[in-house]
Design a protein around this motif. Structure first.
Motif, PDB file in Angstrom:
ATOM      1  N   PHE A 175     -10.991  55.681   1.840  1.00 23.04           N
ATOM      2  CA  PHE A 175     -12.291  55.488   1.058  1.00 23.04           C
ATOM      3  C   PHE A 175     -11.911  55.179  -0.342  1.00 23.04           C
ATOM      4  O   PHE A 175     -10.637  55.598  -0.957  1.00 23.04           O
ATOM      5  N   LEU A 176     -12.489  54.055  -0.992  1.00 23.78           N
ATOM      6  CA  LEU A 176     -12.216  53.503  -2.110  1.00 23.78           C
ATOM      7  C   LEU A 176     -13.636  53.783  -2.935  1.00 23.78           C
ATOM      8  O   LEU A 176     -14.407  53.467  -2.874  1.00 23.78           O
ATOM      9  N   HIS A 177     -12.951  54.673  -4.164  1.00 21.32           N
ATOM     10  CA  HIS A 177     -14.260  54.652  -5.114  1.00 21.32           C
ATOM     11  C   HIS A 177     -13.840  54.124  -6.475  1.00 21.32           C
ATOM     12  O   HIS A 177     -12.932  53.849  -7.012  1.00 21.32           O
ATOM     13  N   LEU A 178     -14.857  53.297  -6.959  1.00 12.82           N
ATOM     14  CA  LEU A 178     -14.511  52.476  -8.264  1.00 12.82           C
ATOM     15  C   LEU A 178     -15.670  53.047  -9.221  1.00 12.82           C
ATOM     16  O   LEU A 178     -16.699  53.261  -8.767  1.00 12.82           O
ATOM     17  N   ARG A 179     -15.205  52.786 -10.426  1.00 12.98           N
ATOM     18  CA  ARG A 179     -16.500  52.686 -11.270  1.00 12.98           C
ATOM     19  C   ARG A 179     -16.708  51.511 -11.948  1.00 12.98           C
ATOM     20  O   ARG A 179     -15.749  50.872 -12.199  1.00 12.98           O
ATOM     21  N   THR A 180     -18.024  51.166 -11.992  1.00 12.39           N
ATOM     22  CA  THR A 180     -18.340  49.829 -12.425  1.00 12.39           C
ATOM     23  C   THR A 180     -18.901  49.774 -13.597  1.00 12.39           C
ATOM     24  O   THR A 180     -19.695  51.073 -13.961  1.00 12.39           O
ATOM     25  N   GLU A 181     -19.174  48.943 -14.367  1.00 13.08           N
ATOM     26  CA  GLU A 181     -20.500  48.517 -15.650  1.00 13.08           C
ATOM     27  C   GLU A 181     -21.389  47.928 -14.842  1.00 13.08           C
ATOM     28  O   GLU A 181     -21.365  47.030 -13.944  1.00 13.08           O
ATOM     29  N   GLY A 182     -22.721  48.216 -14.936  1.00 13.40           N
ATOM     30  CA  GLY A 182     -23.870  47.715 -14.529  1.00 13.40           C
ATOM     31  C   GLY A 182     -24.191  48.295 -13.038  1.00 13.40           C
ATOM     32  O   GLY A 182     -23.920  49.233 -12.802  1.00 13.40           O
ATOM     33  N   ASP A 183     -24.856  47.277 -12.140  1.00 12.46           N
ATOM     34  CA  ASP A 183     -25.041  47.448 -10.840  1.00 12.46           C
ATOM     35  C   ASP A 183     -23.877  47.517  -9.888  1.00 12.46           C
ATOM     36  O   ASP A 183     -23.235  46.540  -9.830  1.00 12.46           O
ATOM     37  N   PRO A 184     -23.549  48.662  -9.369  1.00 11.21           N
ATOM     38  CA  PRO A 184     -22.341  48.772  -8.609  1.00 11.21           C
ATOM     39  C   PRO A 184     -22.515  47.980  -7.286  1.00 11.21           C
ATOM     40  O   PRO A 184     -21.330  47.566  -6.904  1.00 11.21           O
ATOM     41  N   ILE A 185     -23.721  47.716  -6.778  1.00 12.00           N
ATOM     42  CA  ILE A 185     -23.817  46.840  -5.580  1.00 12.00           C
ATOM     43  C   ILE A 185     -23.209  45.361  -5.770  1.00 12.00           C
ATOM     44  O   ILE A 185     -22.595  44.830  -4.949  1.00 12.00           O
ATOM     45  N   GLN A 186     -23.712  44.896  -6.954  1.00 10.03           N
ATOM     46  CA  GLN A 186     -22.906  43.507  -7.324  1.00 10.03           C
ATOM     47  C   GLN A 186     -21.688  43.587  -7.414  1.00 10.03           C
ATOM     48  O   GLN A 186     -20.991  42.158  -7.024  1.00 10.03           O
ATOM     49  N   ALA A 187     -21.127  44.255  -7.533  1.00  9.31           N
ATOM     50  CA  ALA A 187     -19.429  44.459  -7.390  1.00  9.31           C
ATOM     51  C   ALA A 187     -18.890  44.318  -6.060  1.00  9.31           C
ATOM     52  O   ALA A 187     -17.501  44.429  -5.803  1.00  9.31           O
ATOM     53  N   THR A 188     -19.784  44.368  -4.912  1.00 11.11           N
ATOM     54  CA  THR A 188     -19.373  44.822  -3.773  1.00 11.11           C
ATOM     55  C   THR A 188     -18.340  43.591  -3.278  1.00 11.11           C
ATOM     56  O   THR A 188     -17.269  43.700  -2.642  1.00 11.11           O
ATOM     57  N   GLN A 189     -18.943  42.416  -3.447  1.00 12.05           N
ATOM     58  CA  GLN A 189     -18.327  41.025  -3.095  1.00 12.05           C
ATOM     59  C   GLN A 189     -16.927  40.909  -3.608  1.00 12.05           C
ATOM     60  O   GLN A 189     -15.782  40.676  -2.933  1.00 12.05           O
ATOM     61  N   ALA A 190     -16.745  41.268  -4.848  1.00 13.20           N
ATOM     62  CA  ALA A 190     -15.531  41.211  -5.601  1.00 13.20           C
ATOM     63  C   ALA A 190     -14.505  41.971  -5.139  1.00 13.20           C
ATOM     64  O   ALA A 190     -13.125  41.926  -4.795  1.00 13.20           O
ATOM     65  N   VAL A 191     -14.988  43.341  -4.824  1.00 10.17           N
ATOM     66  CA  VAL A 191     -14.267  44.446  -4.072  1.00 10.17           C
ATOM     67  C   VAL A 191     -13.706  44.178  -2.688  1.00 10.17           C
ATOM     68  O   VAL A 191     -12.504  44.205  -2.459  1.00 10.17           O
ATOM     69  N   GLU A 192     -14.495  43.363  -1.952  1.00  8.40           N
ATOM     70  CA  GLU A 192     -14.273  43.236  -0.548  1.00  8.40           C
ATOM     71  C   GLU A 192     -13.220  41.833  -0.481  1.00  8.40           C
ATOM     72  O   GLU A 192     -12.153  41.896   0.066  1.00  8.40           O
ATOM     73  N   GLN A 193     -13.192  41.001  -1.466  1.00  9.33           N
ATOM     74  CA  GLN A 193     -12.361  39.962  -1.822  1.00  9.33           C
ATOM     75  C   GLN A 193     -11.043  40.519  -1.987  1.00  9.33           C
ATOM     76  O   GLN A 193      -9.959  39.990  -1.683  1.00  9.33           O
ATOM     77  N   ALA A 194     -10.838  41.399  -3.026  1.00  9.11           N
ATOM     78  CA  ALA A 194      -9.771  42.032  -3.364  1.00  9.11           C
ATOM     79  C   ALA A 194      -9.207  42.862  -2.369  1.00  9.11           C
ATOM     80  O   ALA A 194      -7.912  42.688  -2.242  1.00  9.11           O
ATOM     81  N   VAL A 195      -9.812  43.404  -1.508  1.00  2.00           N
ATOM     82  CA  VAL A 195      -9.263  44.009  -0.331  1.00  2.00           C
ATOM     83  C   VAL A 195      -8.756  43.132   0.698  1.00  2.00           C
ATOM     84  O   VAL A 195      -7.597  43.189   1.239  1.00  2.00           O
ATOM     85  N   HIS A 196      -9.288  42.315   0.990  1.00  3.56           N
ATOM     86  CA  HIS A 196      -8.660  40.971   1.906  1.00  3.56           C
ATOM     87  C   HIS A 196      -7.624  40.304   1.491  1.00  3.56           C
ATOM     88  O   HIS A 196      -6.748  39.720   2.091  1.00  3.56           O
ATOM     89  N   GLU A 197      -7.412  40.068   0.094  1.00  6.90           N
ATOM     90  CA  GLU A 197      -6.067  39.602  -0.450  1.00  6.90           C
ATOM     91  C   GLU A 197      -4.992  40.313  -0.100  1.00  6.90           C
ATOM     92  O   GLU A 197      -3.859  39.857   0.168  1.00  6.90           O
ATOM     93  N   GLN A 198      -5.257  41.617  -0.157  1.00  7.05           N
ATOM     94  CA  GLN A 198      -4.335  42.619   0.194  1.00  7.05           C
ATOM     95  C   GLN A 198      -3.884  42.594   1.762  1.00  7.05           C
ATOM     96  O   GLN A 198      -2.797  42.573   1.999  1.00  7.05           O
ATOM     97  N   ASN A 199      -5.037  42.718   2.599  1.00  2.38           N
ATOM     98  CA  ASN A 199      -4.698  42.757   3.876  1.00  2.38           C
ATOM     99  C   ASN A 199      -5.987  42.129   4.563  1.00  2.38           C
ATOM    100  O   ASN A 199      -7.123  42.752   4.441  1.00  2.38           O
ATOM    101  N   ALA A 200      -6.076  40.774   5.162  1.00  2.45           N
ATOM    102  CA  ALA A 200      -7.272  40.337   5.468  1.00  2.45           C
ATOM    103  C   ALA A 200      -8.026  40.860   6.776  1.00  2.45           C
ATOM    104  O   ALA A 200      -9.121  40.655   7.294  1.00  2.45           O
TER     105      ALA A 200
END
Length: 179
Positions: free
Chosen positions: A5-30
């Motif tokens: 489980f990954l919990h993140l604190r974001t500014e603004g709408d948290p759903i908008q950060a979803t793609q950026a988080v998914e990209q960062a996870v796939h950079e570590q392990n696709a």
């Protein structure tokens, strides 16, 4: 482990950060899948849903138990009053007032209700360890809750006894003697 489980604190709408988080996870392990993305509020609502369902069922069963208790007391009192029709008719013929008859039937019902409350409260107090896990925000020995439940059950018991008592005061002594 099988789930992370990954919990993140974001500014603004948290759903908008979803793609950026998914990209960062796939950079570590696709090969890592990212799924079930939701806000903390949505996650809390889902977790609390089961507690709310349990509470709703407990409340429904409590109402059903109250209805069964009231109908049971009413049934017993109606039957006992019916058995005493002749006796009540004789009492009325000998000069007993309606209030005397009402008091007689209510006293009998209240005695049975008090006995039931005593036995029920004793059994409930014996099983407090089993109930501890089902109570939220209330201790098993909360005096306000115990007194409230006892008062409610007493009120229901008296109300259930009152209907047969009303029937008893309407007994015609002549008809009761013939029966």
């Amino acid at each position: 482990g099988p789930q992370t489980f990954l919990h993140l604190r974001t500014e603004g709408d948290p759903i908008q950060a979803t793609q950026a988080v998914e990209q960062a996870v796939h950079e570590q392990n696709a090969k890592l899948p990212v799924f079930d993305v939701c806000t903390l509020e949505q996650s809390s609502q889902t977790a609390n849903m089961f507690a709310m369902i349990e509470t709703t069922f407990a409340g429904a069963f409590a109402i059903l138990a109250l209805i069964l208790a009231a109908s049971g007391i009413y049934g017993v009192m109606a039957y006992r009053t019916e058995l005493r029709t002749r006796e009540i008719g004789i009492r009325v013929a000998l000069g007993a007032s309606r209030s005397d008859v009402l008091r007689l039937v209510l006293r009998q019902g209240i005695r049975l209700t008090a006995l039931g409350l005593f036995v029920g409260l004793t059994v409930a107090l014996l099983f407090t360890r089993l109930l501890r896990g089902l109570l939220f925000g209330v201790s098993t020995m909360d005096p306000l809750t115990i007194l409230s439940v006892r008062a409610l059950l007493s009120l229901i018991g008296v109300a259930a006894c009152y209907l047969p008592a009303l029937k008893a005061i309407r007994i015609n002594p002549v008809t009761a003697m013939r029966a």
